[in-house]
Scaffold this motif. Structure first.
Motif, mmCIF file in Angstrom:
data_model
loop_
_atom_site.group_PDB
_atom_site.id
_atom_site.type_symbol
_atom_site.label_atom_id
_atom_site.label_comp_id
_atom_site.label_asym_id
_atom_site.label_seq_id
_atom_site.Cartn_x
_atom_site.Cartn_y
_atom_site.Cartn_z
ATOM 1 N N GLY A 10 0.972 -1.434 0.026
ATOM 2 C CA GLY A 10 0.081 0.430 0.241
ATOM 3 C C GLY A 10 1.453 1.689 0.315
ATOM 4 N N ARG A 11 0.006 2.153 0.115
ATOM 5 C CA ARG A 11 0.839 3.674 0.166
ATOM 6 C C ARG A 11 2.297 3.389 1.129
ATOM 7 N NH1 ARG A 11 -3.206 8.187 1.010
ATOM 8 N NH2 ARG A 11 -4.028 6.184 2.873
ATOM 9 N N PHE A 12 1.764 2.970 2.782
ATOM 10 C CA PHE A 12 2.968 2.901 3.044
ATOM 11 C C PHE A 12 4.045 2.132 2.656
ATOM 12 C CE2 PHE A 12 5.029 0.845 7.409
ATOM 13 C CZ PHE A 12 5.792 1.859 7.540
ATOM 14 N N GLY A 13 4.100 0.823 2.854
ATOM 15 C CA GLY A 13 5.300 -0.599 2.102
ATOM 16 C C GLY A 13 5.532 0.072 0.954
ATOM 17 N N ALA A 14 4.638 0.500 -0.208
ATOM 18 C CA ALA A 14 5.779 1.063 -1.133
ATOM 19 C C ALA A 14 6.677 2.118 -1.191
ATOM 20 C CB ALA A 14 5.043 1.477 -2.227
ATOM 21 N N SER A 15 6.313 3.347 -0.534
ATOM 22 C CA SER A 15 6.798 4.507 0.093
ATOM 23 C C SER A 15 8.365 3.587 0.688
ATOM 24 C CB SER A 15 6.471 4.526 1.054
ATOM 25 O OG SER A 15 7.283 5.825 0.978
ATOM 26 N N VAL A 16 8.206 3.069 1.533
ATOM 27 C CA VAL A 16 9.477 2.324 2.831
ATOM 28 C C VAL A 16 10.131 1.073 1.529
ATOM 29 C CG1 VAL A 16 10.149 0.522 4.426
ATOM 30 C CG2 VAL A 16 7.938 2.234 4.246
ATOM 31 N N ALA A 17 9.890 0.468 0.852
ATOM 32 C CA ALA A 17 10.433 -0.409 -0.368
ATOM 33 C C ALA A 17 10.753 0.500 -0.821
ATOM 34 C CB ALA A 17 9.588 -1.178 -1.161
ATOM 35 N N ARG A 18 10.518 1.423 -1.798
ATOM 36 C CA ARG A 18 11.591 2.476 -2.714
ATOM 37 C C ARG A 18 12.148 3.311 -2.264
ATOM 38 N NH1 ARG A 18 5.215 3.507 -4.789
ATOM 39 N NH2 ARG A 18 5.516 2.480 -6.863
ATOM 40 N N THR A 19 11.831 3.912 -0.858
ATOM 41 C CA THR A 19 12.854 4.739 -0.042
ATOM 42 C C THR A 19 14.124 3.235 0.449
ATOM 43 O OG1 THR A 19 11.248 6.064 0.863
ATOM 44 C CG2 THR A 19 13.947 5.607 1.817
ATOM 45 N N LEU A 20 13.866 2.384 0.696
ATOM 46 C CA LEU A 20 15.255 1.150 0.981
ATOM 47 C C LEU A 20 15.596 1.097 -0.218
ATOM 48 C CD1 LEU A 20 13.260 -0.931 3.827
ATOM 49 C CD2 LEU A 20 15.652 0.568 3.470
ATOM 50 N N ALA A 21 15.435 1.110 -1.399
ATOM 51 C CA ALA A 21 15.841 0.320 -2.648
ATOM 52 C C ALA A 21 16.621 1.919 -3.371
ATOM 53 C CB ALA A 21 15.056 0.259 -3.568
ATOM 54 N N LYS A 22 16.098 3.337 -3.330
ATOM 55 C CA LYS A 22 17.269 4.353 -3.618
ATOM 56 C C LYS A 22 18.296 4.864 -2.696
ATOM 57 C CE LYS A 22 12.709 6.917 -5.698
ATOM 58 N NZ LYS A 22 12.519 8.004 -5.120
ATOM 59 N N MET A 23 18.291 4.083 -1.176
ATOM 60 C CA MET A 23 19.328 4.019 -1.329
ATOM 61 C C MET A 23 20.514 2.775 -1.243
ATOM 62 S SD MET A 23 17.138 4.773 2.555
ATOM 63 C CE MET A 23 18.609 4.939 3.874
ATOM 64 N N GLY A 24 20.073 2.654 -1.915
ATOM 65 C CA GLY A 24 20.725 1.316 -2.767
ATOM 66 C C GLY A 24 21.031 0.164 -1.643
ATOM 67 N N TYR A 25 20.400 -0.374 -1.278
ATOM 68 C CA TYR A 25 19.440 -1.307 -0.233
ATOM 69 C C TYR A 25 18.940 -3.115 -1.647
ATOM 70 C CZ TYR A 25 21.444 0.774 3.804
ATOM 71 O OH TYR A 25 22.069 1.852 4.899
ATOM 72 N N GLU A 26 19.622 -4.367 -1.247
ATOM 73 C CA GLU A 26 18.330 -5.814 -1.765
ATOM 74 C C GLU A 26 17.418 -4.887 -0.741
ATOM 75 O OE1 GLU A 26 20.414 -8.590 -1.913
ATOM 76 O OE2 GLU A 26 21.730 -8.136 -3.726
ATOM 77 N N VAL A 27 16.176 -5.066 -1.957
ATOM 78 C CA VAL A 27 14.742 -4.683 -1.618
ATOM 79 C C VAL A 27 13.540 -6.396 -2.277
ATOM 80 C CG1 VAL A 27 12.799 -3.711 -1.007
ATOM 81 C CG2 VAL A 27 14.940 -2.580 -0.817
ATOM 82 N N LEU A 28 12.889 -6.316 -0.845
ATOM 83 C CA LEU A 28 12.222 -7.227 -1.994
ATOM 84 C C LEU A 28 10.372 -7.762 -1.738
ATOM 85 C CD1 LEU A 28 11.263 -9.977 -2.468
ATOM 86 C CD2 LEU A 28 11.870 -11.617 -0.472
ATOM 87 N N ALA A 29 9.770 -7.059 -2.698
ATOM 88 C CA ALA A 29 8.262 -6.621 -2.230
ATOM 89 C C ALA A 29 7.547 -7.676 -2.549
ATOM 90 C CB ALA A 29 7.933 -4.965 -3.225
ATOM 91 N N VAL A 30 6.758 -7.639 -1.200
ATOM 92 C CA VAL A 30 5.594 -8.598 -1.893
ATOM 93 C C VAL A 30 4.136 -8.318 -1.255
ATOM 94 C CG1 VAL A 30 4.865 -10.990 -0.091
ATOM 95 C CG2 VAL A 30 7.591 -10.550 -0.760
ATOM 96 N N ASP A 31 3.043 -8.748 -2.133
ATOM 97 C CA ASP A 31 2.087 -8.306 -2.055
ATOM 98 C C ASP A 31 1.474 -9.681 -2.562
ATOM 99 O OD1 ASP A 31 0.761 -5.496 -1.155
ATOM 100 O OD2 ASP A 31 -0.932 -7.110 -2.800
#
Length: 214
Positions: A10-31
């Motif tokens: 949702g808005r919160f989860g997607a924002s966290v995922a995008r921010t972590l990815a932009k910071m250079g971390y590996e991110v797995l997004a699940v829904d």
């Protein structure tokens, strides 16, 4: 490299995922929603469409190998609690869970969440403080009484050193960093002079933070 998994886009989860990815971390997004997955697929490292209430499906994601898992499931209180319980039983090292209210938050803590966040409440508090203080740009609450704040240097401190401004002695406020244009001064020395346009990153009580901007 640190790896993070975000469950619920949702808005919160997607924002966290995008921010972590932009910071250079590996991110797995699940829904479990294909549209949500497609909306973020190009912005994170991995995506997975899964029914996280299915324990076998959840285990198949290999989440115990991640540095932290963020449970950002929306308004489904029961689902967020069940997922948190399963993650804890799987041995996930750090679980961050979104809560809708105090009761939800207390339950999440009792069943294994290491950190509980209240996005709507925290945003409301930040907006209220930004409206009532002329200087505070952003604020993160550490407790009901203390915060870290980003603020424009008040006019009555400009031209004074940190020692002369007596921020710590008079107000109990510590300056952790100063942003000056494109430069960031970390742990500034006491002799550092505050200049017009400086953005101060400070920590202190909410009452004192508001008072220095008056």
């Amino acid at each position: 490299m640190k790896q993070f998994a975000v469950i619920g886009l949702g808005r919160f989860g997607a924002s966290v995922a995008r921010t972590l990815a932009k910071m250079g971390y590996e991110v797995l997004a699940v829904d479990d929603d294909e549209e949500m997955i497609n909306n973020i697929a190009d912005e994170v490292t991995y995506v997975a469409q899964a029914n996280v209430l299915d324990e076998r499906a959840l285990k198949s994601l290999g989440l115990r190998n991640f540095d932290a898992v963020i449970v950002a499931i929306g308004q489904e209180v029961k689902a967020s609690i069940l997922v948190t319980v399963m993650l804890k039983e799987m041995g996930v090292s750090k679980i961050v869970a979104k809560a809708n209210d105090d009761l939800h938050g207390r339950v999440l803590q009792k069943v294994g969440a290491d950190i509980v966040v209240f996005p709507e409440r925290e945003m409301g508090i930040r907006v209220a403080h930004s409206l009532t203080s002329r200087n505070i740009i952003d604020q993160i609450h550490l407790s009901p009484e203390y915060s870290i704040a980003e603020m424009v240097a008040p006019s009555h401190f400009i031209g004074k050193s940190l020692t002369e401004s007596a921020l710590r002695q008079k107000y109990g406020i510590t300056v952790m960093a100063i942003r000056r244009g494109e430069d960031i001064i970390i742990s500034p020395e006491a002799k550092q002079v505050i200049q017009k346009g400086d953005i101060l990153l400070v920590i202190g009580s909410d009452a004192k933070l508001e008072s220095i901007g008056e």
